[in-house]
Design an enzyme around this catalytic site. Structure first.
Site, PDB file in Angstrom:
ATOM      1  CG  ASP B 122       9.539  16.404  11.862  1.00 25.16           C
ATOM      2  OD1 ASP B 122       9.913  17.552  11.533  1.00 25.16           O
ATOM      3  OD2 ASP B 122       8.430  16.179  12.388  1.00 25.16           O
ATOM      4  CG  HIS B 129       6.924  22.461  19.459  1.00 24.17           C
ATOM      5  ND1 HIS B 129       5.568  22.253  19.591  1.00 24.17           N
ATOM      6  CD2 HIS B 129       7.462  21.238  19.179  1.00 24.17           C
ATOM      7  CE1 HIS B 129       5.294  20.966  19.389  1.00 24.17           C
ATOM      8  NE2 HIS B 129       6.419  20.327  19.135  1.00 24.17           N
ATOM      9  CD  GLU B 195       4.019  18.404  15.697  1.00 26.76           C
ATOM     10  OE1 GLU B 195       5.005  18.137  14.991  1.00 26.76           O
ATOM     11  OE2 GLU B 195       3.941  18.107  16.908  1.00 26.76           O
ATOM     12  CD  GLU B 197       7.169  19.774  11.685  1.00 24.62           C
ATOM     13  OE1 GLU B 197       8.138  19.416  10.978  1.00 24.62           O
ATOM     14  OE2 GLU B 197       6.715  19.086  12.624  1.00 24.62           O
ATOM     15  CG  ASP B 229       4.771  16.105  11.812  1.00 19.25           C
ATOM     16  OD1 ASP B 229       4.378  15.026  11.343  1.00 19.25           O
ATOM     17  OD2 ASP B 229       5.460  16.190  12.845  1.00 19.25           O
ATOM     18  NE  ARG B 233      -0.086  16.976  19.116  1.00 17.89           N
ATOM     19  CZ  ARG B 233       1.108  17.227  18.590  1.00 17.89           C
ATOM     20  NH1 ARG B 233       2.106  16.364  18.747  1.00 17.89           N
ATOM     21  NH2 ARG B 233       1.310  18.313  17.887  1.00 17.89           N
ATOM     22  CD  GLN B 236       3.426  12.755  19.551  1.00 19.76           C
ATOM     23  OE1 GLN B 236       2.499  13.375  19.042  1.00 19.76           O
ATOM     24  NE2 GLN B 236       4.645  13.261  19.653  1.00 19.76           N
ATOM     25  CE  LYS B 249       4.786  13.781  15.556  1.00 19.10           C
ATOM     26  NZ  LYS B 249       4.662  15.238  15.476  1.00 19.10           N
ATOM     27  CB  THR B 253       3.973  14.311   6.409  1.00 16.29           C
ATOM     28  OG1 THR B 253       4.186  13.396   7.491  1.00 16.29           O
ATOM     29  CG2 THR B 253       4.731  15.601   6.674  1.00 16.29           C
ATOM     30  CD  GLU B 360       3.377  24.256  20.799  1.00 16.13           C
ATOM     31  OE1 GLU B 360       3.364  23.703  19.681  1.00 16.13           O
ATOM     32  OE2 GLU B 360       4.216  25.116  21.114  1.00 16.13           O
TER      33      GLU B 360
END
Lengths: 412, 412
Positions: B122, B129, B195, B197, B229, B233, B236, B249, B253, B360
């Protein structure tokens, strides 16, 4: 237990071991075990009915099918192979024709990668290693990150570039930034390093959304190998923030060819280190959760006839054990599959001679080591061969892993 | 080009597309393409000789064999399928018996994972971002790490937990440290995120020790998918230093089921962003190295009848393109294999409505969004469904990816 095959008490492959591997015999990949100085062709023995299992699992080119069968099948197979090799059992001992076919001198056969590896995870479980590296980069006060004493830290590695002992490693090229005030440059890495690790293979996995507990973890683990996690320190320093090591590691990871089962390691169980902070319940292990396995690293430059010892460590120095690795890895529901490999991270010990990487041994190049040839080493140079060995000592025997050996070739 | 199968100009699957996937048809995994509202059974068409290739590659349960054949085979197969679907070609159009057998309504078939995925990487290639996340965690001045404008930063992900659109995702449990002055706690993640992607699949790989240049990169790339993805948080934030994201993660996915080939994307080539710092030569690309692909994220809570748009971005916003990804990944000699997947990292754009993650969009939960149902969202809640879509707009047609959709289930 005594085999009709004879060997010395320091042999890594007595009848108490019975590791599994894959050898190239007459151009064909065949599942084998090791006994003394010989490899024993399990594909043949299963084929002619000397090993009988519900499903024939030794007819393929990797151990995956066997590994997926689960602990009872692994144990039964090992017991049966020990029985076949027993000095008191005539079955194989007195069948000269078969004996002549199924034994091969180990020195005459090439070993290949024993497993089709799915995902590869690398932990960071040596407190001494994490502290040494932390001290070098962040100072003694902040050596360990705040999470380290609570979590077995790990990252995903690259499985495509896992190679077997004997395969050479090519010095990688990449981006580095030797001058922090200038732009990065491209070229061959100048800080090539090894990392002394051990890895374990998943035999039977878990489904997505489920987890494996510390209590059940060992039921899922097929066995262990020695791992050299080749590292390019200058590439790593420039690339690793914020997502971790990538090109600094994924050009090659070498493993030893023999997988030693947890059954063979039972006599070498031992306590792990005391945990400084109380761990969350899902990480608490009881009994003797780790193993007393001696580890050695030797180095041989192109000018030397014999390799010299540069590190003596032990698997038991690890802060986190395999049960914790697997329980942590799956506590979020992450699935594992037959053939996945999980390595320990560099296994450094409490003394200076037990440091498991050149980074630590030479303290980032500031204390180079002298070789018997008169050469100096800060990192690994082209033409150097790195040899790692692992073995556990019983009263009259040794259970060993053999070695993982690789020579560094110059960059292309 | 016009097909005898009719569809609107907004259909993602016109004759100009011809994506590849694997569908469950009568309990069997079969390789298929999509046209309008139908899936077309390529296994059957190859079986009866309507598609002829040197080697039969559509008879297996994944696309890997086909993908390993190389670009000429991919292009020839696509051309032949287009020919078979052509309104002016009677072969399939007028063979009613075969037509009744080989077309299935898309809404009636379940799509499965199209590829046996080897390694998954990844990237982190959206400047917006990386800047947004950096600003939140390190302040505006230090938003981008010093390496970011020189290296396409990436980490290895977990391939075992890659799932296909339609499969639910279970909220993971794990360690977090909500109070930085207290010990960590164990429990279900409280900051679930997506996420946005895109990913590409390696068709033909490279050998260990060799590299793929920016010039040759696209020859190796089979096609692209949309990727969600999933990220926890809070897990993480506590685990990621110093080796990057891991359990935050690897619990899931999600990817879209149709792989759109680079051939189908040719009309949508476009420039990438200007590079602020001059890149090292191995990363310099010429021409139009990227693609104009519209990206959307919609969210639907359990209380809503219809999903609401929460992000509109574009693949072309990425700073680093696929050629650079593959050239960088292999510049150290890392080998890639058929079926490896490489994702882009979250694709955020220059405007607020183009932010590709809840982190975000709600600026770490400080600016919650309001849903039409009156609910508020800082992160993704149990029962929420996240739907991502991607499509490129031609003059009279659309080349689309369909969608990747997944519902978040409560922790066990």
């Amino acid at each position: 237990m005594k085999s009709f095959i004879t060997y010395g008490r320091d042999s890594h492959f007595p009848i108490e071991n019975i590791p599994f591997g894959v050898a190239l015999i007459n151009g064909e990949k065949r599942i084998v075990t090791a006994i003394g100085d010989y490899v024993l062709d399990l594909k043949m023995l299963e084929g002619i009915g000397y090993i009988f299992q519900e499903k024939k699992v030794f007819q393929t080119e990797t151990l995956n099918e066997f590994m997926g069968c689960g602990k009872k099948v692994w144990t039964d197979a090992r017991n049966r192979i020990q029985k076949l090799l027993d000095a008191d059992n005539a079955e194989l001992r007195d069948s000269e024709v078969i004996r002549n076919e199924c034994f091969h001198l180990m020195k005459d056969v090439e070993m290949v990668l024993p497993v089709s590896i799915g995902d590869y995870t690398d932990f960071y479980s040596s407190r001494e290693h994490a502290s040494n590296v932390g001290e070098m980069f962040r100072g003694k006060e902040n050596a360990l990150m705040p999470n380290w004493l609570h979590i077995p830290i790990a990252y995903h590695g690259r499985s495509s570039s896992i190679i077997v002992s004997g395969e050479d490693v090519r010095r990688p090229k990449g981006q580095t930034r030797p001058d922090p005030n200038a732009a990065p440059v491209f070229g061959a890495s100048k800080q090539m390093d090894f990392e002394l690790e051990m890895g374990f293979f998943i035999g039977t996995g878990n489904n997505l959304g489920e987890n494996i507990t510390v209590e059940n973890a060992e039921e899922h683990i097929f066995g262990m190998v020695v791992v050299n996690d080749w590292s390019a320190r200058d590439i790593q320093a420039w690339e690793y923030q914020p997502l971790g090591p990538f090109l600094a590691k994924n050009f090659a990871t070498s493993i030893s060819p023999w997988i030693v089962t947890l059954d063979a390691l039972q006599p070498f169980r031992t306590e792990g280190p005391k945990f400084e902070k109380e761990l969350l319940p899902y990480l608490q292990t009881k009994g003797n959760p780790t193993f007393d396995i001696n580890l050695e690293v030797k180095l041989k430059s192109g000018k030397m006839d014999e390799a010299v010892m540069i590190c003596e460590s032990n698997y038991k120095y690890l802060y986190y054990n395999m049960r914790q690795h697997l329980a942590h890895h799956t506590v979020n529901g992450c699935n594992t599959r037959t053939g996945d490999m999980m390595a320990s991270g560099t296994i450094s010990g409490p003394t200076k001679d037990a440091r498991g990487s050149m980074l630590e041994i030479t303290w980032r190049g500031t204390e180079p080591i002298k070789l018997p040839s008169g050469e100096e080493r800060k990192f690994i140079e082209d033409g150097d061969t790195v040899i790692m060995r692992a073995y556990a000592k019983g009263e009259n025997y040794t259970v060993g892993f053999g070695e993982v050996k690789a020579k560094l070739l110059p960059a292309k």
